[in-house]
Design a protein around this motif. Structure first.
Motif, short mmCIF file in Angstrom:
data_model
loop_
_atom_site.label_atom_id
_atom_site.label_comp_id
_atom_site.label_asym_id
_atom_site.label_seq_id
_atom_site.Cartn_x
_atom_site.Cartn_y
_atom_site.Cartn_z
N GLN A 39 0.79 -1.23 0.00
CA GLN A 39 0.00 0.00 0.00
C GLN A 39 0.83 1.29 0.00
O GLN A 39 0.69 2.12 -0.88
CB GLN A 39 -0.96 0.01 1.19
CG GLN A 39 -1.92 1.18 1.21
CD GLN A 39 -2.81 1.24 -0.03
OE1 GLN A 39 -3.22 0.20 -0.55
NE2 GLN A 39 -3.05 2.42 -0.55
N LYS A 86 3.07 1.76 -3.09
CA LYS A 86 2.45 2.14 -4.37
C LYS A 86 2.05 3.60 -4.35
O LYS A 86 2.11 4.29 -5.36
CB LYS A 86 1.31 1.21 -4.76
CG LYS A 86 0.07 1.20 -3.91
CD LYS A 86 -0.98 0.32 -4.61
CE LYS A 86 -2.15 -0.01 -3.72
NZ LYS A 86 -3.20 -0.75 -4.41
N HIS A 141 -11.34 0.41 5.62
CA HIS A 141 -10.49 -0.07 4.53
C HIS A 141 -9.04 -0.01 5.02
O HIS A 141 -8.51 -1.00 5.48
CB HIS A 141 -10.75 0.78 3.29
CG HIS A 141 -10.12 0.24 2.05
ND1 HIS A 141 -10.31 -1.05 1.63
CD2 HIS A 141 -9.31 0.82 1.14
CE1 HIS A 141 -9.63 -1.25 0.51
NE2 HIS A 141 -9.01 -0.13 0.20
N HIS A 142 -8.39 1.12 4.93
CA HIS A 142 -7.11 1.34 5.60
C HIS A 142 -6.95 2.84 5.79
O HIS A 142 -7.70 3.62 5.20
CB HIS A 142 -5.94 0.69 4.86
CG HIS A 142 -5.84 1.06 3.42
ND1 HIS A 142 -5.73 2.36 2.97
CD2 HIS A 142 -5.84 0.31 2.30
CE1 HIS A 142 -5.66 2.38 1.67
NE2 HIS A 142 -5.75 1.14 1.22
N ARG A 188 -7.14 7.85 -2.54
CA ARG A 188 -6.36 8.05 -1.33
C ARG A 188 -6.37 9.50 -0.87
O ARG A 188 -6.68 10.41 -1.65
CB ARG A 188 -4.90 7.63 -1.54
CG ARG A 188 -4.68 6.45 -2.44
CD ARG A 188 -5.28 5.17 -1.92
NE ARG A 188 -4.95 4.07 -2.85
CZ ARG A 188 -5.47 2.87 -2.78
NH1 ARG A 188 -6.38 2.58 -1.87
NH2 ARG A 188 -5.11 1.95 -3.64
N1 ASP Z 1 -4.10 -2.29 -0.06
C1 ASP Z 1 -5.44 -2.69 -0.20
C2 ASP Z 1 -5.56 -4.19 0.09
O1 ASP Z 1 -4.58 -4.89 -0.02
C3 ASP Z 1 -6.01 -2.46 -1.56
C4 ASP Z 1 -5.99 -1.02 -1.99
O2 ASP Z 1 -6.47 -0.15 -1.26
O3 ASP Z 1 -5.54 -0.78 -3.12
O4 ASP Z 1 -6.64 -4.67 0.39
#
Ligand code: ASP
Length: 601
Positions: free
Chosen positions: A208, A211, A456-457, A504
C-alpha cells in the motif's frame, strides 16, 4: 528395468491426438495412470498435463513391449512409441478428448518407476483422500488433472493481466518484501534483523504505502502481482501468503478505476468463455446492507431481498419485538421461494446458522396449505399473514425473520440468504453477476476495545463532503465517526469480493487528521509514518487504486470454494506447510546470530 531417455523425443502430448492423426507414428511420454490386463492385450492410460491417451500393447505384434507392460505399475514414467489407430465404434470414449483413437505400441521405454502411492489420484471429487495427506504429498496431488488445469488457468490469467496492464500504460514495479509494518488490519509476519540487534522487518500485508509513494515519485501508473503476507485466522478463502494484482494511478477518479477494472475482468472471464456485461451495476454500501445484508451480495440469487417489517410491528405487544423497536433495532425478513416445505430440521439448522452471526432467534412463517409459524401464538394469524405479505411471500413460500441490532439482523439474514439459496439450489451456476459497492463507511466501531478502526485502511480518502464531519469528530463529536463515508469501492462477483480499493488522501493535513481519528498522537504518527507524512508534503498528486486477489478471482473462475485448489503450494488452516514441514525450528547458532531467545511457556 529402468531405461535411459537417450535421444528419444516426444512427438505429441498425451492430450493431442484425434481421429485425423490415425496412421501416424508417434512417441508419447507420461505417467501410467492405469493399467488393465486382458491376457494378450494390455491397456495403459498414459497421462501428462494435457490429457490421457490409451496405449495398447499387443503380445503378438510387440512381444517385448507386452512383457514390459506387465511390470508397469501406476505412476511409472513411460515413453510409448507406436501407431495411432482409430478405435472401433463401440470402444470409443466420448469423455476423453483423445477417446476416438489409441496408440498401438511397438515399443515401451520405462523411464522411471514409482512406489505405490499413499492415495489414489483418480478418485472422484467426493472420494478424495484427506486433504492433509494430499498436502504432505503435494507433488502427487498436483498431478491430478483438475489441479493441473487450475494452475494453467492461473498462468493464463496472470499473462492476460500483464498484457492488459501494459496495453493501458501501466509500469510493473516491484516493491520490497522486507519492510516496516503496513496496516491492513491483520497481524504482521515479522523477520528479525541480524545486523540491527533487536529490530525486526515486517513482511508486507500489501504494498500500500509503496504504491502511493510510486505516485508521489511520478510513476503515474503502477501495477504489480504482489505477494502479501497476513497473519490472521484462516478461513476457506484465506491463506497466510497470497497474491494480488496491485494497482495505483495518478489523477484518478473512481470512474477511471471502475472502467479499468471492468475491462480487465472482461478479458479475464473470456479465458473461461464468459462475456461479462459492462458497466457493472453500482450500489452504495448502505443500499447493499439494507437490501442484501452483505457488502458482497451474490446477485445471482433471484430476489430474496431483506424486507423491513418493523413498521407493521410498531404497536406490537410481543415483548422481544417491542423492545427491539424501542431500542432502535431492526426486524427484517426474507421470503424463501417454495419455502413452505422447509422441514423442522432445516429450520433448526438455519437457526443455528443465524445464531453464529449474533441472532438470538430465527422466526419463521410457512404459507403451506395451512398457515404455520413460530409467531402464530405471539402475533395471531392476521399479523403473521400481514408480515408474510410484506416480506414478499406467496402461497407455497416461507419467510425467515430476525430481530435485533441493525448489524446483527443484516449479517444473519445476509448469510441466511446465501445459505438458503445454496440449499434450495436457487443459484444458477453458469451466471456471473458482478457489481461495485461504493461509499463504504470510513470507520467501523469495534465493540471489544470500544474504538473506531479504518474500515479499509488509514490512507483512504473521506468523501469531500464528509471532511468537515471528520474535523468535528476528531474535535470531540465522536458519534460522527460512524457517519463519515469513504471514497472506497469493492468489486464483487457471485458473492466474492474480487477487488477492493480507494481514492487516497493526498493532503498531509487530512492524513494527519485520520491518524488522529484512529487514536494516534502526533508523536505516534511520526514514529510509524513520519516518512510518509514527509513524502505527502512534496507535491503529492491526487491518486487512487485497487487490489484484486488472484486466488479469490480464480476461485470464481474455476469455480471452487477451496483456495488451496488454485495455488501450487498452499498452507493448512493452521498455517503450516505439511510438505516441507514449515514452520520449523532453527538451530541455536542461528538464534544467537539473530539475538533471539526462545522462552518456553
Ligand atoms: N491495499 C489494499 C488491500 O490490499 C487495496 C488497496 O487499497 O488498493 O486490500
Amino acid at each position: 528395468m529402468i531405461e535411459n531417455l537417450d535421444n528419444l523425443e516426444r512427438s505429441h502430448s498425451c492430450g493431442a491426438l484425434r481421429r485425423e492423426s490415425a496412421g501416424q507414428c508417434v512417441t508419447l511420454m507420461g505417467w501410467c495412470a492405469r493399467r488393465r490386463d486382458f491376457g494378450p492385450l494390455t491397456f495403459i492410460d498414459l497421462r501428462d498435463r494435457d490429457g490421457i491417451t490409451q496405449i495398447v500393447v499387443n503380445q503378438e505384434k510387440a512381444p517385448n513391449a507386452h512383457a514390459k507392460a506387465k511390470e508397469i505399475r501406476n505412476e511409472y514414467v513411460l515413453a510409448a512409441i507406436g501407431e495411432v489407430v482409430l478405435r472401433d465404434e463401440g470402444a470409443r470414449n466420448p469423455k476423453l478428448a483423445t477417446g476416438e483413437i489409441e496408440v498401438q505400441a511397438s515399443k515401451i521405454v520405462v523411464l522411471n518407476d514409482s512406489r505405490p502411492l499413499p492415495f489414489q489420484l483418480d478418485a472422484s471429487d467426493g472420494a478424495l483422500a484427506a486433504e492433509d495427506l494430499r498436502l504432505k504429498y503435494r507433488y502427487l496431488d498436483l498431478r491430478r488433472p483438475q489441479l493441473q488445469a487450475n494452475l494453467r488457468l492461473r498462468h493464463r490469467m496472470i499473462l492476460e493481466i500483464n498484457r492488459y496492464m501494459d496495453e493501458h500504460g501501466f509500469t510493473q514495479i516491484e516493491t520490497p518484501n522486507l519492510i516496516k509494518s503496513t496496516p491492513e488490519g491483520a497481524r504482521d509476519y515479522v523477520v528479525p534483523s541480524r545486523v540491527q540487534p533487536g529490530k525486526f522487518f515486517a513482511l508486507p500485508q500489501s504494498p500500500q504505502i509503496f504504491k502511493q509513494i510510486c505516485m508521489i515519485a511520478g510513476m503515474d501508473k503502477y501495477y504489480q502481482i504482489a505477494r502479501c503476507f497476513r497473519d490472521e485466522d484462516l478461513r476457506a478463502d484465506r491463506q497466510p501468503e497470497f497474491s494480488q494484482l496491485d494497482v495505483e494511478l495518478s489523477f484518478a477518479s473512481p470512474d477511471q478505476v471502475y472502467a479499468l477494472v471492468e475491462g480487465l475482468f472482461v478479458r479475464i472471464f473470456r479465458l473461461i468463455g464468459v462475456e461479462l456485461q459492462t458497466p457493472f451495476p453500482r450500489f452504495t454500501f448502505a443500499e447493499v446492507m439494507r437490501r442484501f445484508g452483505s457488502d458482497k451480495p451474490d446477485l445471482r440469487i433471484p430476489s430474496m431481498e431483506l424486507q423491513d417489517l418493523s413498521a407493521a410491528l410498531a404497536e406490537t405487544m410481543f415483548a422481544p419485538y417491542a423492545s427491539v423497536i424501542s431500542s432502535g433495532g431492526d426486524i427484517k425478513g426474507i421470503a424463501v421461494s417454495g419455502g413452505a416445505s422447509m422441514s423442522r430440521k432445516t429450520l433448526d439448522e438455519l437457526q443455528e446458522f443465524a445464531k453464529r452471526y449474533g441472532a438470538t432467534a430465527l422466526a419463521w412463517i410457512k404459507l403451506g396449505d395451512e398457515l404455520s409459524s413460530s409467531l402464530l401464538k405471539a402475533l395471531g394469524a392476521d399479523k403473521v399473514i400481514d408480515l408474510a405479505g410484506l416480506a414478499g411471500a406467496q402461497k407455497g413460500d416461507g419467510v425467515l425473520i430476525v430481530a435485533g441490532k441493525t448489524d446483527v439482523v443484516a449479517a444473519s439474514l445476509g448469510v441466511l440468504r446465501n445459505e438458503v439459496a445454496r440449499r434450495e439450489k436457487l443459484i444458477p451456476e453458469t451466471v456471473f453477476a458482478p457489481l461495485w459497492v461504493t461509499d463504504f463507511p470510513m470507520f467501523e466501531f469495534h465493540e471489544d476495545d470500544g474504538r473506531y478502526y479504518a474500515m479499509h485502511h488509514p490512507f483512504t480518502s473521506p468523501l469531500d463532503d464528509d471532511v468537515p464531519l471528520l474535523e468535528r469528530a476528531v474535535n470531540g463529536e465522536k458519534r460522527l465517526f460512524g457517519e463519515i463515508r469513504a471514497k472506497a469501492y469493492d468489486a464483487v462477483i457471485n458473492g466474492v469480493e474480487v477487488a477492493g480499493g480507494s481514492i487516497r488522501i493526498h493532503h498531509r493535513d487530512v492524513q494527519q487528521l485520520v491518524f488522529k481519528a484512529l487514536g494516534m498522537t502526533d508523536e505516534m504518527a511520526r514514529t510509524r509514518f513520519g516518512f510518509f507524512l514527509d513524502a505527502l508534503s512534496y507535491g503529492t498528486p491526487p491518486h487512487g487504486g485497487i487490489a484484486s486477489g488472484i486466488e479469490r478471482t480464480l476461485m470464481v473462475l474455476v469455480p471452487t470454494e477451496n483456495i488451496r485448489d488454485v495455488m501450487a503450494f498452499p498452507k493448512t488452516a493452521s498455517a503450516q506447510d505439511l510438505m516441507i514441514d514449515a514452520p520449523g525450528e532453527v538451530d541455536a547458532k542461528q538464534l544467537e546470530e539473530l539475538h533471539l531467545k526462545i522462552v518456553k511457556e
